[in-house]
Write a protein that holds these residues in place. Structure first.
Motif, short mmCIF file in Angstrom:
data_model
loop_
_atom_site.label_atom_id
_atom_site.label_comp_id
_atom_site.label_asym_id
_atom_site.label_seq_id
_atom_site.Cartn_x
_atom_site.Cartn_y
_atom_site.Cartn_z
N THR A 143 -11.58 -20.60 9.93
CA THR A 143 -10.53 -19.88 10.64
C THR A 143 -9.33 -19.77 9.70
O THR A 143 -9.09 -20.68 8.88
N PRO A 144 -8.58 -18.68 9.74
CA PRO A 144 -7.44 -18.54 8.82
C PRO A 144 -6.41 -19.63 9.01
O PRO A 144 -6.11 -20.05 10.13
N GLY A 145 -5.86 -20.10 7.89
CA GLY A 145 -4.86 -21.16 7.94
C GLY A 145 -4.32 -21.47 6.56
O GLY A 145 -4.29 -20.59 5.69
N HIS A 146 -3.96 -22.73 6.34
CA HIS A 146 -3.21 -23.07 5.13
C HIS A 146 -3.78 -24.26 4.35
O HIS A 146 -3.09 -24.84 3.52
N VAL A 147 -5.04 -24.61 4.59
CA VAL A 147 -5.67 -25.71 3.85
C VAL A 147 -6.73 -25.13 2.91
O VAL A 147 -7.65 -24.44 3.34
N SER A 172 -7.03 -21.60 3.96
CA SER A 172 -6.51 -20.48 3.18
C SER A 172 -7.58 -19.88 2.29
O SER A 172 -7.69 -18.66 2.15
N ILE A 173 -8.38 -20.75 1.69
CA ILE A 173 -9.47 -20.31 0.81
C ILE A 173 -10.42 -21.49 0.66
O ILE A 173 -10.01 -22.65 0.68
N SER A 174 -11.70 -21.21 0.56
CA SER A 174 -12.70 -22.25 0.34
C SER A 174 -13.61 -21.81 -0.79
O SER A 174 -14.15 -20.71 -0.76
N VAL A 175 -13.76 -22.68 -1.79
CA VAL A 175 -14.61 -22.36 -2.93
C VAL A 175 -15.47 -23.56 -3.29
O VAL A 175 -14.98 -24.69 -3.34
N GLU A 196 -0.65 -22.52 -6.96
CA GLU A 196 0.18 -21.33 -7.09
C GLU A 196 0.01 -20.36 -5.92
O GLU A 196 0.71 -19.35 -5.85
N ASP A 197 -0.91 -20.66 -5.00
CA ASP A 197 -1.19 -19.77 -3.88
C ASP A 197 -0.20 -20.03 -2.74
O ASP A 197 -0.12 -21.13 -2.20
N ASP A 198 0.55 -19.00 -2.37
CA ASP A 198 1.59 -19.15 -1.35
C ASP A 198 1.03 -19.53 0.02
O ASP A 198 1.73 -20.14 0.83
N SER A 199 -0.21 -19.16 0.31
CA SER A 199 -0.77 -19.43 1.64
C SER A 199 -1.38 -20.83 1.76
O SER A 199 -1.76 -21.25 2.86
N THR A 200 -1.47 -21.56 0.65
CA THR A 200 -2.06 -22.90 0.68
C THR A 200 -0.96 -23.96 0.72
O THR A 200 -0.11 -24.00 -0.15
N GLU A 201 -1.03 -24.83 1.73
CA GLU A 201 -0.05 -25.90 1.87
C GLU A 201 -0.61 -27.26 1.46
O GLU A 201 0.14 -28.15 1.07
N ALA A 202 -1.91 -27.43 1.59
CA ALA A 202 -2.57 -28.69 1.23
C ALA A 202 -3.96 -28.37 0.71
O ALA A 202 -4.54 -27.33 1.03
N ILE A 203 -4.51 -29.29 -0.08
CA ILE A 203 -5.80 -29.08 -0.74
C ILE A 203 -6.74 -30.22 -0.38
O ILE A 203 -6.35 -31.39 -0.44
N LYS A 289 -3.23 -33.84 8.06
CA LYS A 289 -2.04 -33.74 8.92
C LYS A 289 -0.93 -34.68 8.43
O LYS A 289 0.25 -34.34 8.47
N LYS A 290 -1.32 -35.85 7.95
CA LYS A 290 -0.32 -36.79 7.45
C LYS A 290 0.38 -36.28 6.20
O LYS A 290 1.59 -36.37 6.06
N VAL A 291 -0.40 -35.71 5.26
CA VAL A 291 0.22 -35.27 4.00
C VAL A 291 1.03 -34.00 4.18
O VAL A 291 2.01 -33.76 3.48
N ILE A 292 0.64 -33.16 5.16
CA ILE A 292 1.43 -31.95 5.42
C ILE A 292 2.78 -32.31 6.02
O ILE A 292 3.80 -31.73 5.69
N LYS A 293 2.80 -33.30 6.89
CA LYS A 293 4.06 -33.74 7.50
C LYS A 293 4.98 -34.33 6.44
O LYS A 293 6.18 -34.21 6.51
#
Length: 293
Positions: A143-147, A172-175, A196-203, A289-293
């Motif tokens: 589902t679209p999002g930011h991970v 955001s993207i899965s590879v 460098e991807d603006d839509s990715t907040e965590a990896i 969730k912990k690292v995004i916070k």
């Protein structure tokens, strides 16, 4: 990189590594699949796609192609990839497993000289949820999002996506970079792309025993990555004397530390740079969730 619904995509080869279901799924997802290439089958239709004998014939008909998905016999991958590069294609997804290592060395030399991105071999490809699907990843888990998900595995990639989606965390993207002995792009390369991807907040980085890719990634995260990273290492309970067939431990252990390539070594590398590691896939969403916070 051009990973948008407007990207023109072709398939080279229609072997057992790709099915009508996969092709239909990509088209239904909005991927702009324009044609297939299968020597000797020019003028036919396979899985609903017009088929040409040569990549250059597709380029002549449809203009510059952004991405090719290669599904030929492993010993034909090098020729198929070089044909694609010669026709100006700069994004190559290799689904086929078991490509000869020397063929990959030759391909990577050519790819580097032409600034071509190679994903695989032995990879289900890339998905940008809600935008484009390149390969055989099951889109229903995403589902679209930011991970961002970065993995060596195939099915574990899907499992992690499903865990995240169930927990309300979109991607955001899965590879999957692939799990053959030699693969086209590295954890480090993709970590930089995600950073460098603006839509990715965590990896989320998914590793497994064999080689030293995770250890190199851990060092790079500490030196160069600003975004939070969560890791998961499969095979922590595997017997230390056993090697995973698909993980590329071909050269590897003579003169090395006894723990080289083991899950223990990879866990220690992430611990040293303070990257949280999930004990099982179901724990990944909580750590994210912990690292995004």
């Amino acid at each position: 990189m051009n990973l948008t619904p407007d990207s023109k995509v072709i398939i080279q080869g229609f072997s057992e590594f790709i099915s009508a279901t996969h092709v239909a799924q990509m088209i239904a997802y909005g991927t702009n699949l324009v044609a297939g290439v299968n020597p000797g089958c020019g003028g036919q239709k396979i899985y609903g796609l017009p088929v040409f004998d040569l990549v250059e014939e597709v380029v002549d008909r449809y203009g510059l192609i952004d991405t090719t998905i290669i599904c030929v016999h492993p010993y034909e991958v090098l020729d198929a990839a070089l044909e694609a590069i010669a026709s100006g294609i700069r994004q190559i997804m290799i689904i086929s497993p078991g490509v000869p290592p020397l063929d990959m060395v030759n391909l990577l030399r050519k790819a580097e000289a032409t600034e071509t991105l190679v994903v695989g071999p032995n990879s289900p490809g890339i998905i940008v949820p809600g935008r484009i699907l390149l390969g055989t990843q099951p889109s229903e888990f995403y589902t679209p999002g930011h991970v961002g998900i970065l993995s060596r595995s195939t099915t574990l990639t899907y499992e992690v996506a499903r865990e995240l989606t169930t927990a309300g965390l979109g991607q955001s993207i899965s590879v999957s970079i692939g799990s053959d002995a030699i693969v086209g792009s590295s954890f480090i390369q993709w970590l930089q792309i995600f950073d460098e991807d603006d839509s990715t907040e965590a990896i989320v980085l998914v590793g497994q025993p064999g080689g030293g890719r995770e250890e190199a990634a851990a060092r790079y995260i500490a030196e160069a990555i600003d975004k939070p990273v969560v890791a998961y290492i499969a095979g922590t309970q595997a017997p230390p004397a056993k090697h995973w067939r698909q993980t590329g431990t071909l050269a590897a252990v003579i003169g090395r530390h006894p723990d080289f390539g083991t899950a223990k070594s990879k866990l220690a590398a992430f611990s040293e740079v303070k990257v949280p590691v999930a004990e099982r896939p179901s724990m990944i969403p909580e750590l994210v969730k912990k690292v995004i916070k």
